[in-house]
Design a protein around this motif. Sequence first.
Motif, PDB file in Angstrom:
ATOM      1  N   UNK A  85      24.717  39.837 -39.352  1.00 14.47           N
ATOM      2  CA  UNK A  85      25.396  39.596 -40.573  1.00 14.47           C
ATOM      3  C   UNK A  85      25.930  38.362 -41.093  1.00 14.47           C
ATOM      4  N   UNK A  86      25.124  37.411 -40.854  1.00 14.93           N
ATOM      5  CA  UNK A  86      25.376  36.111 -41.419  1.00 14.93           C
ATOM      6  C   UNK A  86      24.044  35.390 -41.685  1.00 14.93           C
ATOM      7  N   UNK A  87      24.144  34.624 -42.694  1.00 15.69           N
ATOM      8  CA  UNK A  87      23.008  33.764 -43.142  1.00 15.69           C
ATOM      9  C   UNK A  87      22.690  32.552 -41.912  1.00 15.69           C
ATOM     10  N   UNK A  88      21.762  32.699 -41.352  1.00 19.71           N
ATOM     11  CA  UNK A  88      21.596  31.707 -40.057  1.00 19.71           C
ATOM     12  C   UNK A  88      20.962  30.398 -40.294  1.00 19.71           C
ATOM     13  N   UNK A  89      21.147  29.625 -39.257  1.00 21.43           N
ATOM     14  CA  UNK A  89      20.453  28.295 -39.139  1.00 21.43           C
ATOM     15  C   UNK A  89      19.223  28.855 -37.977  1.00 21.43           C
ATOM     16  N   UNK A  90      18.054  28.707 -38.152  1.00 24.35           N
ATOM     17  CA  UNK A  90      17.154  28.727 -37.168  1.00 24.35           C
ATOM     18  C   UNK A  90      16.544  27.660 -36.550  1.00 24.35           C
ATOM     19  N   UNK A  91      16.603  27.943 -34.878  1.00 22.75           N
ATOM     20  CA  UNK A  91      16.210  26.772 -34.054  1.00 22.75           C
ATOM     21  C   UNK A  91      15.290  27.363 -33.166  1.00 22.75           C
ATOM     22  N   UNK A  92      14.111  26.979 -33.365  1.00 20.06           N
ATOM     23  CA  UNK A  92      13.049  27.593 -32.542  1.00 20.06           C
ATOM     24  C   UNK A  92      11.892  26.568 -31.694  1.00 20.06           C
ATOM     25  N   UNK A  93      11.881  26.860 -30.432  1.00 19.97           N
ATOM     26  CA  UNK A  93      10.872  26.116 -29.681  1.00 19.97           C
ATOM     27  C   UNK A  93       9.617  26.680 -29.487  1.00 19.97           C
ATOM     28  N   UNK A  94       8.548  26.252 -29.722  1.00 16.90           N
ATOM     29  CA  UNK A  94       7.177  26.449 -29.649  1.00 16.90           C
ATOM     30  C   UNK A  94       6.955  27.955 -29.977  1.00 16.90           C
ATOM     31  N   UNK A  95       6.841  28.975 -29.106  1.00 14.39           N
ATOM     32  CA  UNK A  95       6.712  30.291 -29.746  1.00 14.39           C
ATOM     33  C   UNK A  95       7.973  30.692 -30.887  1.00 14.39           C
ATOM     34  N   UNK A  96       9.214  30.415 -30.114  1.00 10.46           N
ATOM     35  CA  UNK A  96      10.259  30.799 -31.303  1.00 10.46           C
ATOM     36  C   UNK A  96      10.244  30.103 -32.612  1.00 10.46           C
ATOM     37  N   UNK A  97       9.654  28.853 -32.415  1.00  9.36           N
ATOM     38  CA  UNK A  97       9.442  27.973 -33.525  1.00  9.36           C
ATOM     39  C   UNK A  97       8.379  28.802 -34.504  1.00  9.36           C
ATOM     40  N   UNK A  98       7.320  29.276 -33.946  1.00  8.78           N
ATOM     41  CA  UNK A  98       6.297  29.699 -34.688  1.00  8.78           C
ATOM     42  C   UNK A  98       7.053  31.010 -35.526  1.00  8.78           C
ATOM     43  N   UNK A  99       7.726  31.806 -34.716  1.00  6.02           N
ATOM     44  CA  UNK A  99       8.526  32.909 -35.322  1.00  6.02           C
ATOM     45  C   UNK A  99       9.460  32.599 -36.437  1.00  6.02           C
ATOM     46  N   UNK A 100      10.108  31.669 -36.377  1.00 15.88           N
ATOM     47  CA  UNK A 100      11.102  30.915 -37.134  1.00 15.88           C
ATOM     48  C   UNK A 100      10.422  30.678 -38.677  1.00 15.88           C
ATOM     49  N   UNK A 101       9.175  29.676 -38.301  1.00 20.44           N
ATOM     50  CA  UNK A 101       8.548  29.381 -39.637  1.00 20.44           C
ATOM     51  C   UNK A 101       7.875  30.381 -40.377  1.00 20.44           C
ATOM     52  N   UNK A 102       7.545  31.407 -39.712  1.00 17.61           N
ATOM     53  CA  UNK A 102       6.799  32.615 -40.544  1.00 17.61           C
ATOM     54  C   UNK A 102       7.884  33.395 -40.915  1.00 17.61           C
ATOM     55  N   UNK A 103       8.897  33.438 -40.444  1.00 18.53           N
ATOM     56  CA  UNK A 103      10.287  34.508 -41.088  1.00 18.53           C
ATOM     57  C   UNK A 103      10.622  33.560 -42.171  1.00 18.53           C
TER      58      UNK A 103
END
Length: 274
Positions: A85-103
């Motif tokens: 329920x809050x607008x986030x800052x996304x920090x993603x490494x490797x696979x998690x970064x790909x998820x964040x970038x797509x989102x």
Amino acid sequence: MIPASDGVHVAADIYGDTGPLVILQHGGGQTRHAWKGAGQKLAAAGYQAVSLDARGHGDSDWAPDGDYSNEALVEDLVAVVDNLGQRPILVGASMGGGTSLTAVGEERVDAKALVLVDTAPRIEAGGVRKIRDFMGQAPDGFSSLEEVADAISNYQPHRKRPRSLDGLAKNVRLWPDGRYRWHWDPEFMRRKRSLADRIPRQEDAARNVKCPSLLVRGGLSDVLSEEGAQAYLELVPHSEYSNVGEAAHMVAGDRNDIFVSAVLNFLSNIAPAN
């Protein structure tokens, strides 16, 4: 546990009680514990950091249909953000970064900022192959934590071997047969992945990143080259860039101090803590 998509629940550790929300997503084969040091320092600086186990990893549910695609991970992230329920800052490494970038790039998550850690649309096939070879070893498990430590040391020779093996227990599960196996669903490794198929979608997403962005590269990385980093910066010209010279692909684990300093410096300008 936080409800994700398709009935899957994902495990999370929360650092800090208040402050801007930072969601930390690990790389393939890792767990949320990879972010412990970063989460603690972000909390001390006034942020609320939530580190997630991706589906099929750590203590999160395994996907009942074996779906570990980028799309499934994005759906999980969307559901987690809705639940928090809050607008986030996304920090993603490797696979998690790909998820964040797509989102972010496909406007699935309205993020305050995007931090990519040693990943970008164009990554090196050789480095990815090395990761998959590491993850694919010992399918029948290890007989002891010493064997687990040997495998990790062979993959990360630049790191000192830990004096205590207790921490390794978070990376593996002790199965009923008395053998240790990596802390992920074996089905995760059976999914076919193509870098050629990945690039166009990730590049289109990058072109559509409108929020503040920071790319952090490990200077010793064999996964994200300097050329790959510069290609991302051309696609996202407003992005900031930090090259951590003494770190390899696991930047936060190799040089957590420098990594967190770079992230906090970036956040202080665009999402300062209260």
